[in-house]
Motif scaffolding. Structure first.
Motif, short mmCIF file in Angstrom:
data_model
loop_
_atom_site.label_atom_id
_atom_site.label_comp_id
_atom_site.label_asym_id
_atom_site.label_seq_id
_atom_site.Cartn_x
_atom_site.Cartn_y
_atom_site.Cartn_z
N ASP A 234 0.81 -1.21 0.00
CA ASP A 234 0.00 0.00 0.00
C ASP A 234 0.84 1.26 0.00
OD1 ASP A 234 0.89 -0.73 2.49
OD2 ASP A 234 -0.74 0.28 3.56
N ASP A 235 2.10 1.19 0.39
CA ASP A 235 2.97 2.37 0.31
C ASP A 235 4.39 1.91 0.04
OD1 ASP A 235 3.98 1.40 2.70
OD2 ASP A 235 2.87 2.83 3.94
N ASN A 236 5.34 2.83 0.18
CA ASN A 236 6.73 2.53 -0.19
C ASN A 236 7.59 2.14 0.99
OD1 ASN A 236 6.22 3.20 -2.92
ND2 ASN A 236 6.45 5.38 -2.45
N TYR A 237 6.95 1.73 2.08
CA TYR A 237 7.70 1.41 3.28
C TYR A 237 7.40 0.00 3.76
CZ TYR A 237 8.36 6.46 3.39
OH TYR A 237 8.67 7.74 3.06
N ARG A 238 8.40 -0.59 4.39
CA ARG A 238 8.27 -1.91 5.00
C ARG A 238 8.58 -1.76 6.48
NH1 ARG A 238 12.30 -7.01 3.90
NH2 ARG A 238 10.97 -8.68 4.67
N TYR A 239 7.59 -2.05 7.32
CA TYR A 239 7.70 -1.77 8.75
C TYR A 239 8.19 -3.02 9.49
CZ TYR A 239 4.84 2.02 7.02
OH TYR A 239 4.37 3.07 6.29
N LEU A 240 9.36 -2.89 10.12
CA LEU A 240 10.01 -4.02 10.77
C LEU A 240 10.21 -3.72 12.25
CD1 LEU A 240 12.71 -4.55 8.01
CD2 LEU A 240 10.72 -6.00 8.38
N ALA B 175 1.59 -0.27 16.65
CA ALA B 175 1.55 -1.51 15.86
C ALA B 175 2.72 -2.43 16.20
CB ALA B 175 1.56 -1.17 14.37
N ARG B 176 3.77 -1.89 16.83
CA ARG B 176 4.92 -2.70 17.21
C ARG B 176 4.54 -3.83 18.16
NH1 ARG B 176 8.42 -3.93 20.96
NH2 ARG B 176 6.95 -3.08 22.46
N PHE C 254 13.67 -9.73 14.00
CA PHE C 254 12.99 -8.67 13.25
C PHE C 254 11.69 -9.25 12.71
CE2 PHE C 254 16.38 -5.35 11.95
CZ PHE C 254 16.83 -5.29 13.26
N PHE C 255 10.62 -8.45 12.78
CA PHE C 255 9.28 -8.95 12.47
C PHE C 255 8.58 -7.96 11.55
CE2 PHE C 255 4.73 -9.47 13.65
CZ PHE C 255 4.59 -10.84 13.46
N ASP C 256 8.09 -8.45 10.39
CA ASP C 256 7.38 -7.61 9.43
C ASP C 256 5.94 -7.39 9.93
OD1 ASP C 256 5.88 -6.67 7.14
OD2 ASP C 256 7.52 -7.36 5.88
N LEU C 257 5.58 -6.13 10.18
CA LEU C 257 4.27 -5.83 10.75
C LEU C 257 3.12 -5.98 9.76
CD1 LEU C 257 5.14 -2.69 12.95
CD2 LEU C 257 5.00 -5.09 13.63
N ASP C 258 3.41 -6.00 8.47
CA ASP C 258 2.37 -6.19 7.46
C ASP C 258 2.08 -7.66 7.23
OD1 ASP C 258 1.77 -3.54 6.93
OD2 ASP C 258 3.38 -3.34 5.47
N THR C 259 3.11 -8.44 7.00
CA THR C 259 2.93 -9.86 6.68
C THR C 259 2.94 -10.76 7.90
OG1 THR C 259 5.31 -10.19 6.39
CG2 THR C 259 4.05 -9.52 4.44
N HIS C 260 3.37 -10.20 9.07
CA HIS C 260 3.46 -10.98 10.31
C HIS C 260 4.46 -12.13 10.18
CE1 HIS C 260 -0.83 -9.54 11.62
NE2 HIS C 260 0.08 -8.58 11.57
N LEU C 261 5.57 -11.87 9.50
CA LEU C 261 6.61 -12.88 9.32
C LEU C 261 7.91 -12.40 9.96
CD1 LEU C 261 6.13 -13.80 5.53
CD2 LEU C 261 5.06 -14.87 7.52
N TYR C 262 8.66 -13.35 10.52
CA TYR C 262 10.01 -13.04 10.99
C TYR C 262 10.92 -12.94 9.78
CZ TYR C 262 8.53 -14.05 15.77
OH TYR C 262 7.90 -14.02 16.98
N THR C 263 11.68 -11.86 9.69
CA THR C 263 12.52 -11.64 8.52
C THR C 263 13.99 -11.99 8.78
OG1 THR C 263 12.86 -9.32 9.14
CG2 THR C 263 11.00 -9.82 7.67
N ASP C 264 14.43 -11.93 10.03
CA ASP C 264 15.80 -12.30 10.36
C ASP C 264 15.90 -12.44 11.87
OD1 ASP C 264 18.44 -12.96 10.08
OD2 ASP C 264 19.03 -11.12 9.05
N ALA C 265 16.96 -13.09 12.33
CA ALA C 265 17.13 -13.31 13.76
C ALA C 265 18.60 -13.55 14.08
CB ALA C 265 16.29 -14.52 14.21
#
Length: 446
Positions: free
Chosen positions: A108-114, A324-325, A153-164
């Protein structure tokens, strides 16, 4: 069907890692060189799909009640050959291949919230298997436990862990873990990463690492009346404000260092980490960021530091974004008590790391299935969502190598496992965290 695509991606990631398994073997020249009942592919699949029962019960389920299924000793021998880096590699390959599928519906926008946060993983062991780096005695407990700290690190849009990043409890360093993950983190084409952290992540070094990558940060900090990072700035008389500040960081008291008149000078001492200026050097480092303060109750205010542009992120949006965090806090609860991260099946730290990465993979696979489940809307009192607990069990069974990809209609199963969404339900947050000991092996469910 999406679930078939998801399993193909998982199996492809496993095959890719196992194609050169020597890279992830304790003894590269000899380990996994002979054909065994438990192949590297089976071992990784088993670790990802196992639940919270005893290892023997999990093995019996995984091998489909086959009387000739491997022994527990055979499992331990194979696990002893495998480095935890194999599961870590599967996690990253699986995430990379599934990323496009996950983000197709959240652009929906140009940002990825982690969101960045950490959680402690406790397990039982003995000095024979675990060093003192992992041992600690919580509270007034006489008998201690062994622990690792999971930085994620957790993607707030997809609800997926992106790295650890996993650390022994006595080597816990959330600042260092944050910087290391930021430096290697994937940046999607056309999107900027926004790293969101609570007060434990607000530091000049963390800000600088994000800025060096050309990304954005949003950290909560102690309020302006404290001795925290924003304690010595000049603020407006109003209680709520949104101001820009410039800071010049120095690591020397030399009078040769010149600072602009519109910039605050801050000295970073030897004990504080700052990776871009050596201690004693005459070099400087300039930072520009916003300080946003807003009320969260009649008498309480929250203070945020960020470099997000004001025209796109006014104070109200900053407040919503930080709120949202909390999703990452909820994800840790599901990761531990639904996926099973609080019920380990081993004593050795290397085995524990294997299981942590395996549970992260299982969590992400479950969330992807949930995200892509199409629910029919009905004229009911509540909206409905997929029951994550049931979805985790379905995903666990489906990811097993012995389960045929077309054997189960996973998406149809998920459409039937629903629970109501009660948005008006609120609970008071406990101020004191209660420590939960891990369960002994002998008390596992049969």
């Amino acid at each position: 069907m999406f679930h078939q695509t998801l399993k193909n991606l998982f199996l492809s990631a496993v095959d890719q890692v196992c194609s050169d398994i020597s890279q992830h073997s304790v003894n590269p020249e000899t380990d996994f060189s002979r054909t065994r009942k438990i192949s590297p592919q089976s071992l990784i699949s088993f670790l990802v799909s196992q639940g919270s029962s005893s290892s023997r019960v999990e093995m019996l389920d995984f091998w489909g009640l086959n009387p000739s299924f491997p022994s527990s000793s055979a499992l331990n021998q194979q696990r002893n050959k495998l480095k935890s880096s194999a599961l870590q590699a599967v996690f990253h390959i699986f995430n990379a291949s599934a990323m496009e599928l996950s983000h197709s519906s959240f652009s929906d926008d140009n940002y990825r919230y982690l969101a960045a946060d950490g959680s402690t993983c406790t397990y039982f062991s003995t000095p024979k298997f675990s060093s003192e780096d992992f041992y600690y005695s919580p509270g007034n407990s006489i008998r201690g436990v062994y622990s690792m700290h999971l930085n994620a690190f957790f993607d707030l849009d997809t609800h997926l862990y992106t790295d650890a990043l996993i650390q022994p409890v006595h080597s816990k360093n959330e600042f260092g873990a944050f910087c290391e993950i930021v430096d290697r983190h994937v940046v999607l084409e056309g999107r900027k990463n926004v790293y969101i952290g609570d007060r434990g992540y607000c530091s000049y070094n963390n800000m600088a690492h994000v800025l060096q990558q050309g990304q954005y940060f949003l950290f909560r900090t102690k309020d302006i009346h404290s001795k925290g990072l924003v304690g010595k700035f000049v603020f407006p008389e109003e209680e709520s404000f949104d101001i820009d500040v410039k800071v010049t960081l120095v690591r020397s008291h030399s009078k040769k260092i010149q600072v602009d008149s519109d910039s605050y000078m801050r000295f970073v001492d030897r004990a504080a980490a700052f990776d871009f200026i050596e201690y004693g050097s005459l070099d400087t480092y300039k930072l520009c960021f916003r300080i946003v303060r807003f009320p969260i109750s009649e008498s309480t205010y929250q203070c945020i530091v960020t470099n997000l542009p004001r025209d796109e992120f006014p104070a109200e949006r900053i407040k919503t974004l930080y709120h949202a965090r909390w999703s990452i806090e909820s994800s840790f609860r599901k990761l531990k008590y639904t996926i099973g991260l609080s019920n380990f099946h081993a004593y050795k730290p290397e085995y524990i790391e294997q299981e942590i990465w395996a549970k992260l993979i299982a969590y992400n696979a479950t969330e992807m299935l949930v995200n892509h489940t199409v629910l029919k809307k009905h004229d009911t009192k509540h909206e409905y969502k997929v029951n994550f607990t049931m979805a985790a069990h379905i995903c666990r069974v489906f990811l097993r190598l012995s389960t045929e990809k077309d054997q189960h209609d996973v998406m149809s199963l998920l459409q039937k496992e629903l629970i109501p969404i009660r948005k008006d339900r609120q609970y008071t947050r406990l101020q004191t965290a209660h420590f939960r000991k891990p369960r002994y092996f002998i008390y596992r469910a049969a």
